[in-house]
Structure formats: structure tokens, C-alpha cells
Write an enzyme that holds these catalytic residues in place. Structure first.
Site, short mmCIF file in Angstrom:
data_model
loop_
_atom_site.label_atom_id
_atom_site.label_comp_id
_atom_site.label_asym_id
_atom_site.label_seq_id
_atom_site.Cartn_x
_atom_site.Cartn_y
_atom_site.Cartn_z
N ARG A 22 0.80 -1.23 0.00
CA ARG A 22 0.00 0.00 0.00
C ARG A 22 0.84 1.28 0.00
NH1 ARG A 22 -3.78 -2.09 4.81
NH2 ARG A 22 -2.13 -3.66 4.93
N ASN A 194 -6.35 -5.62 17.55
CA ASN A 194 -5.05 -6.26 17.78
C ASN A 194 -3.94 -5.31 17.36
OD1 ASN A 194 -2.83 -7.96 17.85
ND2 ASN A 194 -3.33 -8.96 15.91
N TYR A 391 30.54 35.54 -1.29
CA TYR A 391 30.77 34.10 -1.31
C TYR A 391 32.13 33.83 -0.70
CZ TYR A 391 31.98 29.43 -2.73
OH TYR A 391 32.39 28.12 -2.70
N ASN A 402 36.90 42.66 8.23
CA ASN A 402 35.67 43.16 7.60
C ASN A 402 35.65 42.70 6.14
OD1 ASN A 402 33.24 45.05 7.85
ND2 ASN A 402 34.22 45.61 5.91
N ALA A 405 30.71 44.22 1.06
CA ALA A 405 29.63 43.67 0.23
C ALA A 405 30.18 43.26 -1.13
CB ALA A 405 28.54 44.70 0.07
N SER A 430 34.63 46.50 -0.73
CA SER A 430 33.47 45.94 -1.43
C SER A 430 33.84 45.46 -2.82
CB SER A 430 32.38 47.01 -1.55
OG SER A 430 31.94 47.34 -0.27
C1 UD1 Z 1 -1.49 -7.37 11.36
C2 UD1 Z 1 -2.38 -8.35 12.15
C3 UD1 Z 1 -3.63 -7.60 12.61
C4 UD1 Z 1 -3.25 -6.39 13.42
C5 UD1 Z 1 -2.28 -5.49 12.66
C6 UD1 Z 1 -1.72 -4.42 13.58
C7 UD1 Z 1 -1.98 -10.57 11.23
C8 UD1 Z 1 -2.55 -11.67 10.42
N1 UD1 Z 1 -2.72 -9.47 11.33
O1 UD1 Z 1 -2.22 -7.02 10.19
O2 UD1 Z 1 -4.46 -8.46 13.37
O3 UD1 Z 1 -4.40 -5.67 13.80
O4 UD1 Z 1 -1.16 -6.25 12.16
O5 UD1 Z 1 -0.97 -3.48 12.91
O6 UD1 Z 1 -0.92 -10.73 11.79
N2 UD1 Z 1 5.27 -9.43 7.75
C9 UD1 Z 1 6.30 -10.32 7.53
N3 UD1 Z 1 6.08 -11.40 6.75
C10 UD1 Z 1 4.88 -11.67 6.18
C11 UD1 Z 1 3.82 -10.76 6.40
C12 UD1 Z 1 4.05 -9.64 7.20
O7 UD1 Z 1 7.42 -10.12 8.03
O8 UD1 Z 1 4.77 -12.69 5.49
C13 UD1 Z 1 5.51 -8.24 8.59
C14 UD1 Z 1 5.31 -6.93 7.84
O9 UD1 Z 1 6.53 -6.48 7.29
C15 UD1 Z 1 4.79 -6.01 8.94
C16 UD1 Z 1 4.12 -6.95 9.92
O10 UD1 Z 1 4.58 -8.24 9.63
O11 UD1 Z 1 5.85 -5.35 9.59
C17 UD1 Z 1 2.60 -6.88 9.83
O12 UD1 Z 1 2.19 -7.25 8.54
P1 UD1 Z 1 0.99 -6.52 7.80
O13 UD1 Z 1 0.83 -7.18 6.47
O14 UD1 Z 1 1.16 -5.06 7.84
O15 UD1 Z 1 -0.23 -6.97 8.74
P2 UD1 Z 1 -1.61 -6.22 8.93
O16 UD1 Z 1 -2.48 -6.53 7.78
O17 UD1 Z 1 -1.39 -4.81 9.27
#
Ligand code: UD1
Ligand code: CA
Length: 487
Positions: A22, A194, A391, A402, A405, A430
Site C-alpha cells: 500500500r 489487535n 561568497y 571586515n 559587500a 566591497s
Molecule cells: C497485522 C495483524 C492484525 C493487526 C495489525 C496491527 C496478522 C494476520 N494481522 O495485520 O491483526 O491488527 O497487524 O498493525 O498478523 N510481515 C512479515 N512477513 C509476512 C507478512 C508480514 O514479516 O509474510 C511483517 C510486515 O513487514 C509487517 C508486519 O509483519 O511489519 C505486519 O504485517 P501486515 O501485512 O502489515 O499486517 P496487517 O495486515 O497490518
């Protein structure tokens, strides 16, 4: 089971493998910056604050770039080549916690506003649950509640859209976490979300982490599903609601990035204001993470303080000024629209308006650099004045000089840069062109409009101009000539 030793141990797993679709960016999400530092920096800082046994990063999308930005001694990296979900990411780190008799704290790399202190409280809460502490803690010391498997940080928000919802059974125990895309209309109305921050007792997590499936709307292995699996094992995961939901803001797009940056900026500004800085129109002021302010600093609107910048006591920074990686002394006046980069300005100096100071310039005590003066890689001595249109590049300028300018150090011949030396008490007339390399002696004077190509001895006058001519009655002669031509 003796719990005292186990609970002193903590490992942290930070999930940072995701692409951040995104963001619509070539750069991995966790490297997008907030107040001059990548997002992942803040999550790491909160984790380090707990002083854990180990920090394990799960990296994947552009992993080399992400690793470069995580400079932390003894950190471990786990590589997730395909981002199959948060649960999958944690399962890859299993070797680090499967034989660990302690707690595992899991953080999302995209939750930069979380505070170390909040995490510490969550760890304490988890420990208290396990030890069965409470009002009668002393009665239960040494007792262990074997059913406690974890704690999830949650918050109540007016708009829970996009977050996983916390489904509880009427107590603090979580039944399950449902993702937005899998939630029934009824579950979507739950406003407890969460945070993506969890603490688990490591052996329990290890037992269930490989049992996750991807039968869900996103076809991902959700970490959130471990709660269901733990329940099936008869283990409980508790919700810990934190009072300030901004701390768990998940940054999934650039607008959330801007929001997070604003929130953090306001927290810093509040901190500095409480510690003695005056801000005018604070919503327009920008202060980055590594900036250090002293009491009685006064900052006007649209000021940007970037990188490692420190500002001494009593210094005033005028509107629209930018100061980056620079050290500004005490009682300095930075007048509006001034730009200072990688430089030092000593006590009581005055700089601006519209001045530019850059590349390791040093403006010494009490010096005065005025409008439309550029100082590059030069030292300007104590109480030296260069107040207008100049400059000064690659120059070493003494005290009480001094600079008139329009003075220019001609430091570049198209191939190399050369140095100009101007000794104490010299007077540069100057519009002097100082063709470097050249030295102007102590107390020496240059006549205005001169092009100085040779060294000037101490106390001498150097003047380089054609002799001025006066032609009497020139106007009349011109008019006569003009009339003749018309006839
Ligand atoms: C996740 C939670 C959601 C929570 C939210 C909070 C899950 C399934 N969902 O959703 O419940 O409310 O965070 O912000 O966990 N990442 C990996 N590997 C992967 C996928 C993700 O390392 O395969 C990392 C991403 O880089 C990120 C973090 O995990 O830093 C969260 O992943 P993201 O896809 O942003 O999860 P959300 O959809 O926000
Ligand atoms: Ca997220």
C-alpha cells in the site's frame, strides 16, 4: 516448575519482511522515514530498551537494504523469501525460541510509535499472570499458572477498520482474533483491535506455530491464529488494553506514515517545551529525532532542525530557517530564512537573514554573517563581519576582519579548488575578487572593485583598478552631436 529463572529471559522477534504494497514504493515499507529515521529504527529502539537476551529480525523483501539499516550488535536475522503471512514469518524464527525457557515478544516492524515502557509493562503483566500475583501476591509466590500462554496488546479505537478484532469470552481471555477481511458484520463492529504486539511463553508458542493453516480470505498464515490453537491446547492468551491507542498505530500507507510522524513530532516538541524551549506556531516546526535543544531556545515558525543538530542556551532561530547536522552555540541569533548544514556556529554569532552556511564551515564567536552571504568549508574568525552579498569558499578568515559587500573568493579554476587566507584585522573592500590561492596579510586593505591575484603583505593596501577619468561638459558634447545627426 520453577519459574523464577525462566521469566527473567526475554527474546524479541521483529517482523519486517513485508513489502508494504500500500506504500506503492520502490523502498521497503520499514525503511520509510519518520523524523529522519527509518520506521524500523523506532521499533528496534523500543525493543532494545527492554534489554532482551536477543533480537531476531525477520527480513525478506529487499532484505539486504533492510539489514543495512538495522545496525545492532548481536542481532539475528531470519530470512523469509516468500511473504506467506505473519504466522509463517514467526515459524521461520522457531529455531531461536523452541528450546528457550522464557518469553518471546513479537513486534510488527510497522508499529513505530510503541514505547519501550509500554512493552515493559506488558512483560510485567505477563509475568504477574504466570506467577499468579495480585492483591495477595506474597501468598502465591513460587506458584505458577501453567495455563497462561500469552498477552496481546490491544486498544479500543473509534474506527477499527483494517485491524484484527479481539473476540473475548467476557473476561480478559481472548477467544480468537479475526482479521478485517474474515470478520462477520457482527465481528466488524468490535472496536477492540489487535496491535500486532504479543508476548508468548516460548515453549507453548513453539508447540503450535507449525500448525497454522492459510484457510482464510488472504490465503496467508496468520500469526493471530495461534490464539485459537493455544486454546485448543487448554492455554489462555490475555488481552492487555493500553490507554493510548496512538502507540499502536499500524503504518500501512503514506497517510498513516504522515500521521505517525505528526504524533511523534508533537511528543518531541512537548518534551522540549517542558524542558525550556519556546515554540511559536509549533505545528509548523519540524524537529528530528537526534536534535538536542537547551533551555531558553526560541524557535519561530517553519523552522526545520534536522539530523544531529544541537542548539545552545538562549539561541533564537528565526522563521523559515533550516539547520541540519550542525552545532549552534549559546545566544546565537539565526535570522529568518537561513540555511546551515554540517557546520558550527559559535556563541553570540549572528547569522542571516538569508544566509547559507555549509560543508564544515565554522563561524566563530561573535561573528556576523548577513544577508545573501554563502560560507562554504571556511572558518570565519571571532567578531569578523561579512554582512552582505558575499561568497566565502575554502577560506580561512581571521578575527576582526571586515568583508565588504560583494566580496567573492574565486576558489575554483574549473579543475581544482584553492584556498584563500585572510589574516586578522584585514579590510576587504566591497566587490573584491580574491583569486585563490591567495593570502591577505594582517591588517591589510583591498581597494573596492579590485581583482586580487597576488598575496598582500601585512598592513599594505592592494588596489587594482584603471585610473578614473573625468571628462568635463560631456553632456553638452553629446547633445550637440545628437542634434547634428538629426538634421
Ligand atoms: C497485522 C495483524 C492484525 C493487526 C495489525 C496491527 C496478522 C494476520 N494481522 O495485520 O491483526 O491488527 O497487524 O498493525 O498478523 N510481515 C512479515 N512477513 C509476512 C507478512 C508480514 O514479516 O509474510 C511483517 C510486515 O513487514 C509487517 C508486519 O509483519 O511489519 C505486519 O504485517 P501486515 O501485512 O502489515 O499486517 P496487517 O495486515 O497490518
Ligand atoms: Ca500493518
Amino acid at each position: 516448575m520453577a519459574c523464577e529463572t525462566a521469566l527473567e529471559h526475554l527474546k524479541v522477534i521483529i517482523l519486517a519482511a513485508g513489502k508494504g504494497t500500500r506504500f506503492k514504493s520502490k523502498k521497503p515499507k520499514v525503511l520509510h522515514e519518520i523524523l529522519g529515521k527509518p520506521m524500523i529504527f523506532y521499533v528496534s529502539m523500543a525493543a532494545k530498551w527492554l534489554n532482551p537476551d536477543e533480537i531476531i529480525y525477520v527480513v525478506g523483501h529487499q532484505k539486504e537494504k533492510v539489514k543495512e539499516h538495522i545496525n545492532c550488535d548481536g542481532c539475528k536475522f531470519v530470512e523469509q523469501d516468500q511473504q506467506l503471512g505473519t504466522g509463517h514469518a514467526v515459524s521461520l524464527a522457531k529455531e531461536h525460541f523452541k528450546d528457550f525457557d522464557g518469553l518471546v515478544l513479537i513486534l510488527n516492524g510497522d508499529t513505530p510509535l510503541i514505547k519501550g515502557e509500554t512493552l515493559k509493562n506488558a512483560v510485567k503483566y505477563m509475568e504477574a499472570l504466570i506467577r499468579y500475583e495480585g492483591a495477595n501476591a506474597s501468598n502465591f509466590r513460587g506458584y505458577r499458572n501453567e495455563n497462561v500462554a500469552g498477552v496481546v496488546l490491544t486498544a479500543r479505537v473509534p474506527n477499527p477498520y483494517g485491524y484484527g478484532r479481539i473476540v473475548k469470552d467476557g473476561s480478559h481471555i481472548i477467544q480468537k482474533i479475526v482479521e478485517e477481511k474474515d470478520a462477520s458484520p457482527e465481528e466488524q463492529r468490535i472496536n477492540e483491535i489487535n496491535s500486532g504486539i504479543y508476548i508468548f511463553y516460548a515453549p507453548y508458542l513453539a508447540k503450535v506455530i507449525d500448525k497454522l493453516d492459510n484457510n482464510n480470505a488472504q490465503k496467508e498464515f496468520y500469526l493471530t491464529d495461534v490464539i485459537k490453537l493455544l486454546r485448543e491446547e487448554g492455554k489462555d492468551v490475555y488481552a492487555l488494553e493500553i490507554p493510548d491507542p496512538t502507540e499502536i498505530l499500524g503504518v500501512n500507507d503514506r497517510w498513516e506514515l504522515a500521521r505517525a510522524e505528526n504524533i511523534l513530532k508533537n511528543q518531541y516538541m512537548y518534551f522540549w517545551a517542558i524542558n525550556g524551549t519556546t515554540f511559536h506556531n509549533p505545528e509548523t516546526v519540524w524537529i528530528e529525532f537526534d536534535v538536542d535543544l537547551s533551555p531558553d531556545v526560541e524557535i519561530f515558525q517553519n523552522v526545520m532542525l534536522q539530523g544531529e543538530t544541537s542548539i545552545g542556551e538562549g539561541t533564537v532561530i528565526g522563521a523559515n530557517s533550516i539547520i541540519k547536522n550542525s552545532k549552534i552555540g549559546k545566544n546565537v541569533k539565526i535570522l529568518p530564512n537561513t540555511i546551515i548544514e554540517d557546520s558550527v556556529v559559535e556563541d553570540n554569532a549572528v547569522v542571516g537573514p538569508f544566509a547559507r552556511i555549509r560543508n564544515s564551515a565554522v563561524i566563530k564567536e561573535g561573528a556576523n554573517i548577513g544577508n545573501f552571504v554563502e560560507v562554504k568549508n571556511s572558518t570565519v574568525g571571532k567578531h569578523t563581519n561579512a554582512k552582505h552579498l558575499a561568497y566565502l569558499g575554502d577560506a580561512e578568515i581571521g578575527d576582526d576582519v571586515n568583508i565588504g559587500a560583494g566580496t567573492i573568493t574565486c576558489n575554483y579554476d574549473g579543475y581544482k579548488k584553492y584556498k584563500t587566507v585572510i589574516k586578522d584585522r584585514a579590510f576587504i573592500g566591497s566587490d573584491t575578487m580574491l583569486v585563490a590561492p591567495v593570502t591577505i596579510g594582517e591588517g591589510a586593505i583591498t581597494g573596492s572593485g579590485s581583482v586580487i591575484t597576488k598575496d598582500v603583505p601585512d598592513n599594505a593596501l592592494a588596489i587594482e583598478r584603471n585610473q578614473m577619468k573625468i571628462i568635463e561638459n560631456y553632456r553638452q558634447k553629446m547633445e550637440q552631436k545628437h542634434k547634428k545627426e538629426e538634421k
